[in-house]
Design a protein around this motif. Structure first.
Motif, PDB file in Angstrom:
ATOM      1  N   SER A 203       4.235   1.921   8.262  1.00 47.59           N
ATOM      2  CA  SER A 203       2.966   1.427   7.721  1.00 47.59           C
ATOM      3  C   SER A 203       2.760  -0.024   8.158  1.00 47.59           C
ATOM      4  CB  SER A 203       2.965   1.486   6.191  1.00 47.59           C
ATOM      5  OG  SER A 203       3.057   2.816   5.753  1.00 47.59           O
TER       6      SER A 203
ATOM      7  N   VAL B 242      -4.408   1.009   2.731  1.00 46.19           N
ATOM      8  CA  VAL B 242      -4.551   2.463   2.703  1.00 46.19           C
ATOM      9  C   VAL B 242      -4.431   3.092   4.097  1.00 46.19           C
ATOM     10  CG1 VAL B 242      -6.114   4.356   2.105  1.00 46.19           C
ATOM     11  CG2 VAL B 242      -5.980   2.355   0.623  1.00 46.19           C
TER      12      VAL B 242
ATOM     13  N   GLY C 245       0.807  -1.214   0.000  1.00 46.22           N
ATOM     14  CA  GLY C 245       0.000   0.000   0.000  1.00 46.22           C
ATOM     15  C   GLY C 245       0.841   1.265   0.000  1.00 46.22           C
TER      16      GLY C 245
ATOM     17  N   VAL D  98      -0.239   4.131  -2.462  1.00 47.50           N
ATOM     18  CA  VAL D  98      -0.705   5.427  -1.951  1.00 47.50           C
ATOM     19  C   VAL D  98       0.123   6.573  -2.536  1.00 47.50           C
ATOM     20  CG1 VAL D  98      -0.800   6.878   0.129  1.00 47.50           C
ATOM     21  CG2 VAL D  98      -1.794   4.585   0.161  1.00 47.50           C
TER      22      VAL D  98
ATOM     23  N   ALA E 102      -4.370   4.353  -4.646  1.00 43.70           N
ATOM     24  CA  ALA E 102      -4.819   3.743  -3.389  1.00 43.70           C
ATOM     25  C   ALA E 102      -6.003   2.800  -3.604  1.00 43.70           C
ATOM     26  CB  ALA E 102      -5.175   4.829  -2.386  1.00 43.70           C
ATOM     27  N   LEU E 103      -6.843   3.104  -4.588  1.00 45.32           N
ATOM     28  CA  LEU E 103      -8.080   2.336  -4.718  1.00 45.32           C
ATOM     29  C   LEU E 103      -7.952   1.121  -5.636  1.00 45.32           C
ATOM     30  CD1 LEU E 103     -10.754   5.153  -4.627  1.00 45.32           C
ATOM     31  CD2 LEU E 103      -9.904   3.688  -2.801  1.00 45.32           C
TER      32      LEU E 103
ATOM     33  N   ALA F 193      -1.807   5.838   5.594  1.00 47.27           N
ATOM     34  CA  ALA F 193      -2.234   7.205   5.912  1.00 47.27           C
ATOM     35  C   ALA F 193      -1.749   7.588   7.309  1.00 47.27           C
ATOM     36  CB  ALA F 193      -3.757   7.305   5.821  1.00 47.27           C
TER      37      ALA F 193
END
Lengths: 254, 265
Positions: free
Chosen positions: B222, B202, B28, B32, B37-38, B206
């Motif tokens: 992360s 994600v 991710g 990102v 991200a999607l 973040a």
């Protein structure tokens, strides 16, 4: 410092290129000698960036040949000899979470096989390069914490980290203040004079570019021709009066 | 105190969860920063079609999902390369196509609603030893590939043009990342479910964007936030009798909220 008769650092031979039906270049010939410092100037849409992208192989000519150090771009493999700073890169990557040191280290990536840690020699070159561009103190800063000029220095450092023989910069001074511009030009001139690095850059600030580059070339109407700074007076892409004044002032103060 | 540890199913759940908690945020991180991200979400919907096809043909759902997501990853990357400005639209086409295919195939296969729901929302507590083997294998391979090509992937994510000029095989690296996304979605679907499959790609990233001071720190933090989310969510779901996938994602969300409201750096 290059032997006479050596191949040009980059050479466009009878290059034809177009984005649409109308050719931008038709059988264009131009070359940058090894050891030279050439600034490409000219109006927007004249093809300065296109010329540079053809030079590094990001675009392919429809006809003709582009050579780097005498070898055709399509079969050129010694990419570590070429340093590249793309247009708008500083602003475009401003919020990418990466430190100055990490960006410069990326310049070493093409030199080594995957899966390897940085060697002590890599680290030494990175330290040295950071020092050369005056960014040692900022090495652990994130890109977003830097000024536009500092970001450009970081990208120049990444391009230098592979010890290239030729460095190509597409509008490296766009959007940075006159003082930072001046010091970037001075850095490039030093690299050119002291280390013999060939410099090719695209520029809008004719006044400053002509003060540091050995040669100016005007890219206009599908042609590239050498020009003297005085030939360009009155051209519409001459820098705006305030920035010109700033540039002159900062040079007088030296 | 460590009551949950006495159950085999809980041990397998935790093991599978920790694999996913590491590999999803690791991958991710790259997605990102590339503003992709999607992509995990899109592949999650495709995986659902793969699962439905497996029911119809009587195959392993994990293998079916893997086959479908790999094919879709190749397609999405191919379309992205042809029209880079429309990467989100390319993703959307696969996203809806996958969901529609899943709806049709699952109606054909007459799967029970319980079965459907377990794939949509995860069923980590029913991970079999064989599932765990496949999850560990895929997760381990993906994490290994990310670490092996770490610098090349950072280079490409950061500045594709310069990576190309430097002679890096940029198209190959983009393809590798898409394939790893497919493998990771397959790995994660049993743990958090297909609808939440991208959450761990994600949300921990973040959180790390708030806490990290370099790209390397972003990558490792992360993973740290991902693992904490899995451990906290899974244990909470055991004691409070909550849905495990949802609990894990809510734990990740809570960590993000903490990072958001604590003083920055």
């Amino acid at each position: 410092m290059t032997a006479a008769g050596a191949a040009p650092a980059v050479e466009w031979e009878k290059v034809t290129f177009s984005y649409s039906r109308e050719p931008l270049f038709h059988r264009l010939d131009f070359a940058v000698a090894a050891g030279d410092f050439v600034a490409l100037v000219g109006p927007n849409g004249g093809g300065k960036s296109t010329l540079v992208k053809l030079g590094v192989g990001l675009l392919r000519p429809l006809e003709g040949v582009v050579r780097l150090f005498g070898q055709e771009v399509s079969s050129f493999r010694q990419w570590n000899r070429i340093g590249y700073v793309p247009q708008h890169i500083g602003a475009a990557r401003m919020d990418f979470p990466i430190t100055v040191e990490e960006v410069v280290a990326l310049g070493r990536v093409p030199l080594r096989p995957p899966g390897r840690r940085l060697t002590s020699q890599d680290r030494h070159v990175i330290d040295h390069t950071l020092e050369a561009v005056g960014m040692s103190l900022y090495r652990r800063r994130l890109l977003q914490e830097l000024s536009g000029g500092q970001r450009q220095r970081t990208f120049v450092a990444r391009a230098l980290a592979a010890n290239p023989d030729l460095i190509i910069l597409d509008e490296p001074t766009a959007g940075i203040d006159p003082a930072a511009r001046e010091s970037l030009y001075r850095l490039l001139a030093t690299l050119n004079q002291n280390l013999g690095v060939t410099v090719l850059l695209v520029s809008h600030d004719v006044e400053q570019a002509s003060a540091y580059a050995r040669r100016l070339a005007l890219v206009e109407g599908g042609r590239v021709r050498p020009v003297a700074p005085e030939d360009l007076r009155g051209k519409w892409f001459w820098p705006a009066p305030d920035s010109e004044e700033d540039a002159l002032r900062s040079r007088r103060e030296e | 105190m460590l009551e949950f540890w006495q159950y085999d199913f809980m041990q397998r759940a935790l093991a599978a969860g920790l694999v996913v908690g590491a590999v999803s945020p690791a991958l991710g991180t790259f997605l990102v920063v590339r503003r992709q991200a999607l992509i995990g979400d899109g592949l999650g919907h495709i995986a659902f079609a793969g699962v439905a096809a497996s029911w119809l043909l009587g195959l392993s759902p994990l293998l079916g999902a893997l086959a479908f997501t790999v094919a879709a990853a190749l397609g999405i990357e191919g379309l992205r390369r042809r029209a880079p400005g429309y990467a989100d639209t390319a993703l959307g086409i696969f996203f809806y196509g996958g969901m529609a295919l899943a709806a049709v195939l699952s109606s054909l296969s007459r799967a029970s609603n319980a079965n459907l729901l377990s794939f949509l929302f995860g069923s980590i507590l029913t991970v079999s030893p064989r599932d765990l083997g496949l999850i560990a294998l895929l997760g381990g391979l993906s994490l290994g590939a990310l670490l092996f090509f770490y610098r090349e992937l950072v280079s490409t994510a950061f500045d594709e043009e310069t990576a190309r000029v430097g002679g890096l095989p940029v198209d190959g690296l983009n393809l590798l990342l898409a394939l790893l996304a497919a493998a990771t979605v397959t790995t994660a679907m049993r743990v958090v479910g297909l609808l939440l499959v991208a959450a761990l790609m994600v949300i921990p990233v973040a959180t790390a964007l708030r806490t990290a001071r370099s790209f390397r720190a972003l990558f490792w933090q992360s993973i740290l936030w991902g693992e904490i989310s899995v451990a906290v969510g899974l244990i909470a779901s055991f004691y409070l009798n909550l849905a495990s996938g949802g609990s894990i994602v809510l734990a990740a969300g809570a960590l993000f909220a903490l990072a958001l409201f604590s003083r920055r750096r």
